[in-house]
Each structure stands twice: as C-alpha cells, then as structure tokens.
Scaffold this motif. Structure first.
Motif, PDB file in Angstrom:
ATOM      1  N   ILE A  55       0.829  -1.214   0.000  1.00 42.00           N
ATOM      2  CA  ILE A  55       0.000   0.000   0.000  1.00 42.00           C
ATOM      3  C   ILE A  55       0.861   1.260   0.000  1.00 42.00           C
ATOM      4  O   ILE A  55       0.393   2.332   0.364  1.00 42.00           O
ATOM      5  CB  ILE A  55      -1.022   0.017   1.155  1.00 42.00           C
ATOM      6  CG1 ILE A  55      -0.333  -0.017   2.525  1.00 42.00           C
ATOM      7  CG2 ILE A  55      -2.024  -1.112   0.998  1.00 42.00           C
ATOM      8  CD1 ILE A  55      -1.258   0.290   3.693  1.00 42.00           C
ATOM      9  N   SER A  56       2.112   1.123  -0.407  1.00 47.97           N
ATOM     10  CA  SER A  56       3.010   2.283  -0.507  1.00 47.97           C
ATOM     11  C   SER A  56       2.939   2.850  -1.925  1.00 47.97           C
ATOM     12  O   SER A  56       3.245   2.158  -2.893  1.00 47.97           O
ATOM     13  CB  SER A  56       4.450   1.874  -0.185  1.00 47.97           C
ATOM     14  OG  SER A  56       4.560   1.515   1.169  1.00 47.97           O
ATOM     15  N   PHE A  57       2.520   4.111  -2.006  1.00 45.05           N
ATOM     16  CA  PHE A  57       2.361   4.805  -3.283  1.00 45.05           C
ATOM     17  C   PHE A  57       2.955   6.198  -3.178  1.00 45.05           C
ATOM     18  O   PHE A  57       2.937   6.811  -2.121  1.00 45.05           O
ATOM     19  CB  PHE A  57       0.871   4.977  -3.628  1.00 45.05           C
ATOM     20  CG  PHE A  57       0.147   3.712  -3.939  1.00 45.05           C
ATOM     21  CD1 PHE A  57      -0.008   3.284  -5.249  1.00 45.05           C
ATOM     22  CD2 PHE A  57      -0.402   2.935  -2.926  1.00 45.05           C
ATOM     23  CE1 PHE A  57      -0.687   2.119  -5.541  1.00 45.05           C
ATOM     24  CE2 PHE A  57      -1.084   1.771  -3.196  1.00 45.05           C
ATOM     25  CZ  PHE A  57      -1.231   1.360  -4.519  1.00 45.05           C
ATOM     26  N   TYR A  58       3.437   6.696  -4.310  1.00 43.81           N
ATOM     27  CA  TYR A  58       3.808   8.103  -4.427  1.00 43.81           C
ATOM     28  C   TYR A  58       3.550   8.489  -5.877  1.00 43.81           C
ATOM     29  O   TYR A  58       4.011   7.801  -6.788  1.00 43.81           O
ATOM     30  CB  TYR A  58       5.277   8.342  -4.057  1.00 43.81           C
ATOM     31  CG  TYR A  58       5.587   9.796  -3.857  1.00 43.81           C
ATOM     32  CD1 TYR A  58       5.464  10.379  -2.596  1.00 43.81           C
ATOM     33  CD2 TYR A  58       5.965  10.602  -4.919  1.00 43.81           C
ATOM     34  CE1 TYR A  58       5.724  11.728  -2.409  1.00 43.81           C
ATOM     35  CE2 TYR A  58       6.230  11.945  -4.732  1.00 43.81           C
ATOM     36  CZ  TYR A  58       6.107  12.510  -3.478  1.00 43.81           C
ATOM     37  OH  TYR A  58       6.357  13.849  -3.289  1.00 43.81           O
ATOM     38  N   ASP A  59       2.821   9.563  -6.078  1.00 46.70           N
ATOM     39  CA  ASP A  59       2.424  10.006  -7.423  1.00 46.70           C
ATOM     40  C   ASP A  59       1.784   8.867  -8.224  1.00 46.70           C
ATOM     41  O   ASP A  59       2.096   8.654  -9.393  1.00 46.70           O
ATOM     42  CB  ASP A  59       3.617  10.581  -8.191  1.00 46.70           C
ATOM     43  CG  ASP A  59       3.995  11.968  -7.703  1.00 46.70           C
ATOM     44  OD1 ASP A  59       3.159  12.624  -7.049  1.00 46.70           O
ATOM     45  OD2 ASP A  59       5.127  12.392  -7.974  1.00 46.70           O
ATOM     46  N   ALA A  60       0.908   8.115  -7.570  1.00 42.58           N
ATOM     47  CA  ALA A  60       0.131   7.029  -8.181  1.00 42.58           C
ATOM     48  C   ALA A  60       0.982   5.850  -8.641  1.00 42.58           C
ATOM     49  O   ALA A  60       0.520   4.998  -9.383  1.00 42.58           O
ATOM     50  CB  ALA A  60      -0.731   7.543  -9.324  1.00 42.58           C
ATOM     51  N   VAL A  61       2.230   5.768  -8.179  1.00 40.29           N
ATOM     52  CA  VAL A  61       3.101   4.638  -8.496  1.00 40.29           C
ATOM     53  C   VAL A  61       3.234   3.798  -7.231  1.00 40.29           C
ATOM     54  O   VAL A  61       3.515   4.329  -6.150  1.00 40.29           O
ATOM     55  CB  VAL A  61       4.494   5.120  -8.965  1.00 40.29           C
ATOM     56  CG1 VAL A  61       5.430   3.946  -9.164  1.00 40.29           C
ATOM     57  CG2 VAL A  61       4.367   5.949 -10.229  1.00 40.29           C
ATOM     58  N   GLN A  62       3.025   2.487  -7.369  1.00 40.17           N
ATOM     59  CA  GLN A  62       3.098   1.587  -6.228  1.00 40.17           C
ATOM     60  C   GLN A  62       4.509   1.029  -6.061  1.00 40.17           C
ATOM     61  O   GLN A  62       5.162   0.655  -7.038  1.00 40.17           O
ATOM     62  CB  GLN A  62       2.122   0.428  -6.397  1.00 40.17           C
ATOM     63  CG  GLN A  62       2.093  -0.504  -5.205  1.00 40.17           C
ATOM     64  CD  GLN A  62       1.062  -1.595  -5.323  1.00 40.17           C
ATOM     65  OE1 GLN A  62       0.381  -1.722  -6.328  1.00 40.17           O
ATOM     66  NE2 GLN A  62       0.925  -2.379  -4.285  1.00 40.17           N
ATOM     67  N   ALA A  63       4.951   0.939  -4.809  1.00 42.08           N
ATOM     68  CA  ALA A  63       6.250   0.333  -4.509  1.00 42.08           C
ATOM     69  C   ALA A  63       6.190  -1.165  -4.762  1.00 42.08           C
ATOM     70  O   ALA A  63       5.154  -1.799  -4.555  1.00 42.08           O
ATOM     71  CB  ALA A  63       6.623   0.599  -3.054  1.00 42.08           C
TER      72      ALA A  63
END
Length: 166
Positions: A33-41
């Motif tokens: 559930i880690s996202f930044y700028d709609a990109v998932q880790a």
C-alpha cells in the motif's frame, strides 16, 4: 508556503484506532500500500524511498501522512492523510487499507480522525477526495463520512467534497 507547523509530528488518538507517524520499521509491512504520485512500490527499498519523499513533503508543509494503527493490537492497518491543496487552506484526503482489514471499519475510524484534525487543528476550509468509478467501497466510505459527489473527472475518477452534517 507552509500552511501548518508542528514541532513534533502530530499523532491523533482515537478510541479504536490512532493515527501516527510511519516509522522505518513499519515499511516492510506496508509495501503493498506504498504509493507516491500514483506509483506503487514493489520492494522495501522503493517503499522506503517513497516514505522519505512523503516525509520531505510533510517537512515542507505540503502534506501529512499517517499510519492507521489498531489501538488493541498496535498493528498498522492502513494509511491516510492530506496530500494536496494545503497551501490554499484545503486538503485532498486519501487513504489505503491493507486487504486483510477490509470491511472491519478501520478506514471509517481513521478517516474520521483525519477529518477532525484537518478541520479543527489545521483549519482547512475544504476537504475533498477522489476515487475511481470502479471503487464502490471507497465511494460508500466517502458517502458515510458526509462527502458528496461533485464531479466526474475525465480520467475515470470521481471527485467528492466533504459537507458538514447539519
């Protein structure tokens, strides 16, 4: 421009859940559930890099991102926070829940704490959220929290805005 300033990261205690700062030790449990700028880790390293960017955004006064913690088990069950608009006295509220906690009311409780914090501590004048048209559970959550649909966005999302209950 910083819209809020806290000497210590603001943890918010509720009766069932609390909102607290995400720590390095939490990151392996939050990859999915880690996202930044709609990109998932996809890896712990990517999730850690994303969290570092989120922490920088907080220090710059642009966002606030909490882990939602079950007060009984002390497990993080999801995340929520304000991610855009703070420089205008507004906040886009977003959230993600770990799948094993779906349907148990955690997100309702966590988002309620975040809404109260946004209105009464930060002093936001407007709170909004966006979700995909296919995300029925998120739409129901937002409606349960007194959000109303205000727009169909061109890229498959719906925008909601918080209304104050009378």
């Amino acid at each position: 421009m910083k819209q809020f300033q806290f000497n210590d990261f603001p943890n918010v205690k509720g009766s069932r859940v609390s909102l607290r700062q995400i720590m390095d030790a939490d990151i392996p449990d939050l990859i999915e559930i880690s996202f930044y700028d709609a990109v998932q880790a996809e890896t712990v390293e990517q999730a850690a890099e994303m969290q570092a960017r989120i922490d920088r955004d907080y220090l710059d006064g642009n966002s606030i991102h909490w882990g939602i913690v079950d007060n009984e088990t002390l497990q993080i069950v999801g995340t929520c926070g304000y991610y855009r608009g703070l420089d205008q006295g507004e906040g886009e509220l977003g959230c993600v829940l770990l799948p094993q906690y779906y349907g148990q009311g955690y997100m309702t409780d966590g988002m309620s704490l975040a809404i109260d914090f946004g209105l009464n501590t930060i002093g936001l004048k407007r709170i909004w959220a966006a979700t995909s048209r296919e995300n029925g559970p998120a739409m129901k959550l937002l409606e349960r929290l007194h959000f109303v649909k205000i727009a169909d966005l061109s890229y498959g999302e719906i925008e909601y805005e918080l209304t104050q209950p009378k």
